[in-house]
Scaffold this motif. Structure first.
Motif, PDB file in Angstrom:
ATOM      1  N   ALA A  70       0.816  -1.217   0.000  1.00 40.72           N
ATOM      2  CA  ALA A  70       0.000   0.000   0.000  1.00 40.72           C
ATOM      3  C   ALA A  70       0.856   1.276   0.000  1.00 40.72           C
ATOM      4  N   ILE A  71       2.049   1.190   0.586  1.00 36.67           N
ATOM      5  CA  ILE A  71       2.903   2.396   0.631  1.00 36.67           C
ATOM      6  C   ILE A  71       3.563   2.593  -0.736  1.00 36.67           C
ATOM      7  N   PRO A  72       3.464   3.796  -1.312  1.00 37.98           N
ATOM      8  CA  PRO A  72       4.155   4.041  -2.583  1.00 37.98           C
ATOM      9  C   PRO A  72       5.654   3.828  -2.379  1.00 37.98           C
ATOM     10  N   PRO A  73       6.315   3.167  -3.328  1.00 39.70           N
ATOM     11  CA  PRO A  73       7.746   2.879  -3.149  1.00 39.70           C
ATOM     12  C   PRO A  73       8.587   4.148  -2.940  1.00 39.70           C
ATOM     13  N   LEU A  74       8.187   5.231  -3.567  1.00 39.40           N
ATOM     14  CA  LEU A  74       8.944   6.477  -3.378  1.00 39.40           C
ATOM     15  C   LEU A  74       8.806   6.984  -1.948  1.00 39.40           C
ATOM     16  N   LEU A 165      11.731   0.956 -11.662  1.00 33.68           N
ATOM     17  CA  LEU A 165      11.643   1.667 -10.379  1.00 33.68           C
ATOM     18  C   LEU A 165      13.014   2.028  -9.813  1.00 33.68           C
ATOM     19  N   THR A 166      14.092   1.387 -10.310  1.00 37.79           N
ATOM     20  CA  THR A 166      15.406   1.751  -9.774  1.00 37.79           C
ATOM     21  C   THR A 166      15.695   3.230 -10.045  1.00 37.79           C
ATOM     22  N   SER A 167      14.973   3.827 -11.007  1.00 39.69           N
ATOM     23  CA  SER A 167      15.180   5.260 -11.267  1.00 39.69           C
ATOM     24  C   SER A 167      14.785   6.114 -10.064  1.00 39.69           C
ATOM     25  N   LEU A 168      14.002   5.528  -9.130  1.00 38.60           N
ATOM     26  CA  LEU A 168      13.646   6.272  -7.911  1.00 38.60           C
ATOM     27  C   LEU A 168      14.893   6.630  -7.107  1.00 38.60           C
ATOM     28  N   ALA A 169      15.943   5.838  -7.270  1.00 39.21           N
ATOM     29  CA  ALA A 169      17.156   6.071  -6.490  1.00 39.21           C
ATOM     30  C   ALA A 169      17.729   7.466  -6.753  1.00 39.21           C
ATOM     31  N   SER A 170      17.369   8.051  -7.919  1.00 43.78           N
ATOM     32  CA  SER A 170      17.864   9.391  -8.236  1.00 43.78           C
ATOM     33  C   SER A 170      17.399  10.414  -7.200  1.00 43.78           C
ATOM     34  N   VAL A 171      16.242  10.131  -6.571  1.00 50.54           N
ATOM     35  CA  VAL A 171      15.682  11.070  -5.590  1.00 50.54           C
ATOM     36  C   VAL A 171      16.588  11.219  -4.369  1.00 50.54           C
ATOM     37  N   PHE A 174      21.467   9.034  -5.524  1.00 49.05           N
ATOM     38  CA  PHE A 174      22.300   7.901  -5.926  1.00 49.05           C
ATOM     39  C   PHE A 174      22.504   8.022  -7.423  1.00 49.05           C
ATOM     40  N   ALA A 175      23.779   8.044  -7.862  1.00 53.39           N
ATOM     41  CA  ALA A 175      24.072   8.409  -9.247  1.00 53.39           C
ATOM     42  C   ALA A 175      23.841   7.266 -10.230  1.00 53.39           C
ATOM     43  N   GLU A 176      22.582   6.829 -10.314  1.00 52.87           N
ATOM     44  CA  GLU A 176      22.265   5.804 -11.318  1.00 52.87           C
ATOM     45  C   GLU A 176      21.959   6.509 -12.632  1.00 52.87           C
ATOM     46  N   LEU A 177      21.385   5.786 -13.574  1.00 52.41           N
ATOM     47  CA  LEU A 177      21.215   6.284 -14.933  1.00 52.41           C
ATOM     48  C   LEU A 177      20.433   7.594 -15.015  1.00 52.41           C
ATOM     49  N   LEU A 178      19.264   7.625 -14.396  1.00 52.56           N
ATOM     50  CA  LEU A 178      18.427   8.820 -14.524  1.00 52.56           C
ATOM     51  C   LEU A 178      19.071  10.032 -13.844  1.00 52.56           C
ATOM     52  N   TYR A 179      19.669   9.794 -12.666  1.00 51.50           N
ATOM     53  CA  TYR A 179      20.335  10.872 -11.933  1.00 51.50           C
ATOM     54  C   TYR A 179      21.475  11.457 -12.774  1.00 51.50           C
TER      55      TYR A 179
END
Lengths: 221, 247
Positions: A70-74, A165-171, A174-179
């Motif tokens: 129920a909790i949004p992953p972000l 969803l790993t793109s959430l890590a940019s928030v 964390f310097a992944e692809l989207l970040y």
């Protein structure tokens, strides 16, 4: 037209951004390598617990699964990375991402496995138990191989969602692809790095998407 | 008739699901090497009785002794008990992801801890015993119903059980495939296996069994040698049932 090409498909910018994008892509892959297996494993534990005969195991797990679905992953990620420090627990961005993904993914993968386990008739377990196999052995050697096969398309679909969803890590910086792409965009004032990121995701996920629909067709025939 | 050492003794067994009395005081004995046939209308408790004998069901009260051991004890290792009691199901319940050989090998490997080579040798021997040595590598969906049921029998036999339980072993089969399964059961009896069979194959019961038990509503109405039950039934209930069954 020229403006669009300059803003979105600027080769000079792309070449400039290439090294940082490649590193970001590597980080995304690293996240996947940690987060997917841990989720698959955590989900298995969740599924075994939620199909247990013992109510005191089944019950708490059902509640936890409900909560984490129920909790949004972000929201979960921000709670862990920005909320926990108030309790004196300071995690690196990488650890925070891995932990929040473990909680979220275990719940989702767990529900998929559970559906698979419940799709196998009780006769299989009875046959296994009647030859002296323990409940656990029956699960591992008889039930699970059939259950996983039945829900393989769902497992692959969910894995595709997890990769996205790993793109959430940019928030949490964390310097992944989207970040990395967004960094490059803000430095160059040009959207081409974002287009590049989209291309990376496409290259990574397109085969998985094809695999998922092939599995679905194969299983439905 | 065989020597009547009771290898299976059932003493005043009751089984209750919620407010349904499935079994109401069953007392029964089966001697070593005997074939006991349980007959009766559906819902009479035959299958429940059979399932109590390897503790797939837990009886509400009463005792079951297998080879002198009370298997209804609360603290008993059921996995060890079940090793000694084979069970064959109406719907075969073969593992679809394993070959015929793999089905037979699983418990040999994981329960008895045999090596792969040893388990394979036993599996092939047991498949030969049920006439399927040429089908060892086939998967269940490549086998006919009769062949699947014979693999299931081999799977149970491989553990060298003291008793074999058959729960309507031919009810899911096309009529022309029934014979091959009955033939295997007949051969088992000739080898001295103790068997308890729930089935509607009356002709087979008459020809092969030592003991026929007619059940209705969770109780034994009448029991005796097949000649007595089929030719001179005492109870009215038995007569009516047999008349209908022979139609």
């Amino acid at each position: 037209m020229e403006q669009i090409l300059f803003q979105f498909f600027n080769l000079d910018i792309m070449i400039q951004a290439w090294p940082i994008m490649l590193r970001g892509f590597g980080m995304t892959l690293l996240l996947c390598i940690v987060v997917i297996p841990s989720g698959l494993l955590g989900g298995l534990v969740v599924a075994l617990a939620s199909t247990s005969e013992k109510r005191w195991i089944r019950w708490p797990v059902a509640v936890l699964v409900d909560i984490f679905r129920a909790i949004p992953p972000l929201a979960l990620l921000i709670m862990i990375s920005a909320g926990l420090p108030f309790a004196g627990i300071r995690l690196s961005p990488f650890t925070a991402v891995c932990l929040s993904f473990l909680l979220n993914n275990s719940a989702y993968y767990g529900e998929i496995y559970r559906a698979g386990i419940e799709s196998i008739g009780t006769g299989q377990d009875e046959a296994a138990r009647s030859t002296g196999l323990t409940g656990f052995q029956s699960m591992v050697y008889v039930i699970l191989p059939q259950a996983v096969r039945n829900v393989l398309p769902d497992l692959v679909s969910n894995t595709i969602e997890v990769v996205k969803l790993t793109s959430l890590a940019s928030v949490v910086a964390f310097a992944e692809l989207l970040y990395s792409a967004d960094m490059a965009r803000s430095v160059t004032y040009n959207a081409s790095p974002i287009v590049m990121a989209a291309c990376f995701y496409l290259v990574l996920l397109w085969p998985a998407v094809r695999l998922a629909s092939r599995l679905e067709r194969k299983l439905s025939t | 008739m065989s020597q009547r050492l009771p290898i299976l003794t059932i003493d005043n067994l009751h089984l209750r699901y919620g407010d349904v009395d499935a079994l109401r005081g069953i007392t029964l004995e089966a001697g070593t090497g005997e074939m006991t046939f349980l007959i009766g209308p559906s819902g009479s408790g035959k299958s429940s009785l059979l399932r109590c004998c390897n503790r797939l069901e837990t009886p509400t009260s009463g005792k079951i002794y297998v080879d002198g051991e009370d298997i209804t004890q609360r603290y008993i290792n059921l996995n060890r008990v079940r090793r000694g009691i084979g069970m064959v199901f109406q719907s075969f319940n073969l593992y679809p992801h394993m070959s015929a050989k793999g089905n037979v090998m699983l418990a040999l490997r994981k329960v008895l801890g045999k090596s792969r080579a040893e388990a394979e040798a036993i599996a092939l021997k047991q498949l030969e015993r049920v006439g399927l040595s040429d089908r060892a590598g086939h998967y269940p969906n490549q086998l006919s119903g009769g062949q699947q049921q014979r693999v299931a029998i081999a799977r149970s036999l491989a553990l060298e059980p003291k008793i074999m339980l058959f729960d309507e072993p031919t009810s899911a089969l096309d009529p022309e495939l029934v014979g091959e399964v009955l033939k295997v059961m007949r051969q088992l009896k000739d080898d001295g296996m103790t068997m308890v069979v729930v089935s509607h194959e009356m002709r087979f019961a008459k020809a092969a069994s030592d003991h026929v038990v007619f059940m209705a509503e969770g109780q034994i109405v009448e029991a005796g040698p097949p000649a007595q039950i089929f030719d001179e039934p005492v109870a009215e209930r038995t007569r009516t049932f047999l008349q209908e069954a022979y139609h």
